[in-house]
Each structure stands twice: as structure tokens, then as C-alpha cells.
Design an enzyme around this catalytic site. Structure first.
Site, PDB file in Angstrom:
ATOM      1  N   ASP A 190      -5.006  -3.480   8.536  1.00 54.23           N
ATOM      2  CA  ASP A 190      -6.164  -3.123   7.703  1.00 54.23           C
ATOM      3  C   ASP A 190      -7.403  -3.823   8.263  1.00 54.23           C
ATOM      4  O   ASP A 190      -7.636  -5.002   8.010  1.00 54.23           O
ATOM      5  CB  ASP A 190      -5.909  -3.521   6.249  1.00 54.23           C
ATOM      6  CG  ASP A 190      -7.076  -3.129   5.332  1.00 54.23           C
ATOM      7  OD1 ASP A 190      -8.117  -2.698   5.856  1.00 54.23           O
ATOM      8  OD2 ASP A 190      -6.937  -3.259   4.107  1.00 54.23           O
ATOM      9  N   HIS A 195     -13.135  -7.886   4.925  1.00 56.16           N
ATOM     10  CA  HIS A 195     -12.290  -9.074   5.050  1.00 56.16           C
ATOM     11  C   HIS A 195     -12.635  -9.941   6.266  1.00 56.16           C
ATOM     12  O   HIS A 195     -11.995 -10.953   6.506  1.00 56.16           O
ATOM     13  CB  HIS A 195     -10.818  -8.651   5.137  1.00 56.16           C
ATOM     14  CG  HIS A 195     -10.431  -7.703   4.050  1.00 56.16           C
ATOM     15  ND1 HIS A 195     -10.406  -8.058   2.730  1.00 56.16           N
ATOM     16  CD2 HIS A 195     -10.098  -6.377   4.081  1.00 56.16           C
ATOM     17  CE1 HIS A 195     -10.051  -7.020   1.990  1.00 56.16           C
ATOM     18  NE2 HIS A 195      -9.856  -5.988   2.785  1.00 56.16           N
TER      19      HIS A 195
END
Ligand code: HDC
Length: 290
Positions: A190, A195
Site C-alpha cells: 500500500d 503514510h
């Protein structure tokens, strides 16, 4: 652009075939903070192929992962406002350390929390062995689209999460996360910049990059396995929970658990420093013996 429910519900995603090796399984485990005690045999089991290695069962959540449709403009999804809302996994057998799977993602439900509020996209993924067709796991990956409510859909969700019991927990497990955890976890697939990129994270409304929901979820699996399964991944049957607040890499996570009946437990994950519940309505089913 508002959500396009007809388009979303008519999406027919291609099947994904994915191969993984013991190294992928080890990288996945590192993304849950495993290895923080390099002398702990119970951790090395998920990292070193020479030590009767197991794959962490929660790795099924990343196998055959299909999130590309969220960037399709016709869906009306604003990717910057997407967070991971809920996750559930049900194992149909132990996950091998290496192998090849087939998976297909379906959007099964849209939940409309009302104008100015959120919308939930409920997905389902069936994962099976690519060669034998044997089912390996079923996964629900529910996407919360902030501010996307009011598209005229149902406000009721067919499967709702239960709260833990009112009584004091039967036990608590703590897992410390290193500051670079999201940068390690993203190597499992991902690559959402939420993030890793401080500018994107700020634009999305967070003070800094947040931890992937699936890393938090995997850490919950790790903690519950440590508490109730002697850290044996083959005893995990299912795990579910709702992401109720973001986790920042570097924080210590405390998992309170309540055993409800043999092989069934409820849990809740907190960041004690901030007095925040980050994964609520947790449920864990497991085998009492290997
Ligand atoms: C298939 C591929 C998909 C890939 C997608 C994921 C890509 C990843 O890279 C992204 C991530 O990993 S993000 C990291 C993990 N997730 C998070 O950190 C989210 C944490 N939760 C929040 O911020 C808020 O709870 C928040 C924002 C979720 C909700 O907060 P509020 O808007 O304040 O909600 P609230 O007012 O409390 O409630 C509104 C209604 O929504 C329901 N609800 C709340 N949290 C929910 C959640 N997490 N999931 C589902 N529903 C949720 C409430 O029950 C309420 O509903 P109702 O009005 O019916 O009671």
C-alpha cells in the site's frame, strides 16, 4: 464530484493472481513491528525461514489487495479524504509461508452517513490457492470516505460492530511501534502517500503521516495471538475491528481483551498517551489448541 453509487456497485474488478515468498512474509511481519526483540523465538517464527517459519495469518489482508478503483475519477471518490474504516478477516486454513493466490474484490454495500458526513464502501475479497482452488481466507475491507455522505444511499449497515463488555478487561498486551513503521509497512504494497509524505498527510488533515490501518490491524492480530494462542498463527480463525482514530508511527499500542467464551474474545486497542481508542469493536476467534 459526489459519489457515484451506480458506477461503484457495477464495478467488475479483474481477478488478481499474486505470488509471495518467505521474504515477502518476513517483510510483512517487519511492518507489524516484529523483530523488536531479536532474541524472542516467538517473533523469529515470522521472520526467519530457517526457524520453522509461519506466515502471519493477517497477511491475507494484503494478498490480492485491490485498491486501484479508488483512484478512478468516475467513482466520485476523493482519494485524499479516504481512510480505512473497518476490516475483517476469516481464515479457511493456515496461510502457507509461500505460494500463489487468486483473489477477486467486490463492492457489496454503500452506506450513507448523511450530508456533510461520511460514506462507507463495504468490499469483500475471496482468496483461494491459485493452483488447487482451495479457499484460504475471506476479507472485508471497508473504506470510509470523509464528507462523501448525502448521495442518497441507505444509512443502515448490514453488519454492524459490537462494543466490548462493560467489565474490566481480562488482560492487556502492549506493542511499541518504531517511528519508521509505516515506511516499512508500505513495502507490503500500500503505497498511499498518506503514510509517507508529510505534505500529503497535512493536506489530508493529519499532523503527520499516519500508520496504515492494515498495519494497526496486523498488530492487533499479533497481540491477540501472543495473549491467547501462544503466538501460533495456525490457531487464528478470524479477526475484525473498526478504525476509530489514526495511529502515528512511534506510538505504543495497548490492546485490552475480554475472553467471552472458549475460543472467542473481544478487544479494543488504545494509545494510552493520547487516551485514544484507535481500533474499536474488536473481535477475535481462535482455536483453543494447536
Ligand atoms: C479495498 C481497498 C481500500 C483501501 C483504502 C484504505 C487505504 C489506506 O492506505 C488508508 C489507511 O490506512 S487510513 C489509516 C487507518 N484508518 C484511520 O486512521 C481512520 C481512523 N478513524 C477516523 O479517523 C474516524 O473514525 C472516521 C474519520 C473514520 C470517522 O470519524 P467521524 O466522521 O467523526 O465519524 P463519527 O461522527 O464518529 O461517526 C459518523 C458515522 O460513521 C460511523 N463511523 C465512524 N467511524 C467509522 C469507521 N471507522 N468505519 C465505519 N463507520 C464509522 C459512525 O458509527 C457514525 O454512523 P452513525 O451515524 O450511523 O452512528
Amino acid at each position: 464530484m459526489p459519489l457515484n453509487p451506480d458506477y461503484l456497485m457495477s464495478l467488475d474488478r479483474d481477478e488478481i493472481v499474486q505470488e509471495w515468498s518467505w521474504k515477502d512474509a518476513a517483510i510483512y511481519a517487519l511492518g507489524l513491528g516484529y523483530g523488536d526483540d531479536p532474541l524472542d523465538k516467538r517473533q523469529l517464527r515470522f521472520l526467519d525461514h530457517a526457524q520453522q517459519m509461519q506466515a502471519m495469518p493477517a497477511m491475507v489482508n494484503v494478498l490480492g489487495y485491490d485498491g486501484a478503483w479508488l483512484r478512478d475519477e468516475k467513482t466520485g471518490v476523493d482519494y485524499l479524504k479516504v481512510v480505512h474504516g473497518e476490516q475483517a478477516m476469516r481464515m479457511h486454513g493456515p496461510l502457507p509461508v509461500e505460494g500463489r493466490i487468486r483473489a477477486k474484490t467486490r463492492i457489496v454495500e454503500l452506506v450513507d452517513k448523511g450530508p456533510g458526513k461520511g460514506a462507507l464502501i463495504v468490499t469483500e475479497r475471496e482468496i483461494s490457492d491459485a493452483e488447487t482452488g482451495e479457499p484460504i481466507a475471506s476479507v472485508n475491507h471497508n473504506v470510509f470516505c470523509r464528507g462523501a455522505g448525502g448521495f442518497g444511499g441507505s444509512a443502515r449497515q448490514s453488519v454492524t460492530m459490537e462494543r466490548p463488555p462493560e467489565r474490566a478487561p481480562d488482560g492487556t498486551v502492549s506493542v511499541s511501534t518504531p517511528p519508521q513503521l509505516a515506511l516499512i509497512y508500505r513495502l507490503s504494497g500500500d503505497l498511499n502517500p498518506l503514510h509517507s509524505d508529510p505534505t500529503v498527510a497535512r493536506k489530508a488533515g493529519f499532523e503527520r503521516p499516519i500508520l496504515h490501518g492494515l498495519s494497526t490491524f496486523g498488530i492487533a492480530c499479533r497481540g491477540m495471538m501472543d495473549a491467547l494462542c501462544d503466538a501460533d498463527g495456525s490457531r487464528v480463525k478470524s479477526l475484525a475491528g473498526r478504525f476509530s482514530a489514526p495511529v502515528y508511527p512511534g506510538e505504543t499500542l495497548s490492546i485490552d481483551y475480554w475472553t467471552e467464551s472458549p475460543g472467542k474474545a473481544a478487544f479494543e486497542m488504545r494509545v494510552p498517551e493520547r487516551e485514544a481508542t484507535v481500533l474499536g469493536s474488536g473481535r477475535f476467534d481462535y482455536m483453543m489448541e494447536a
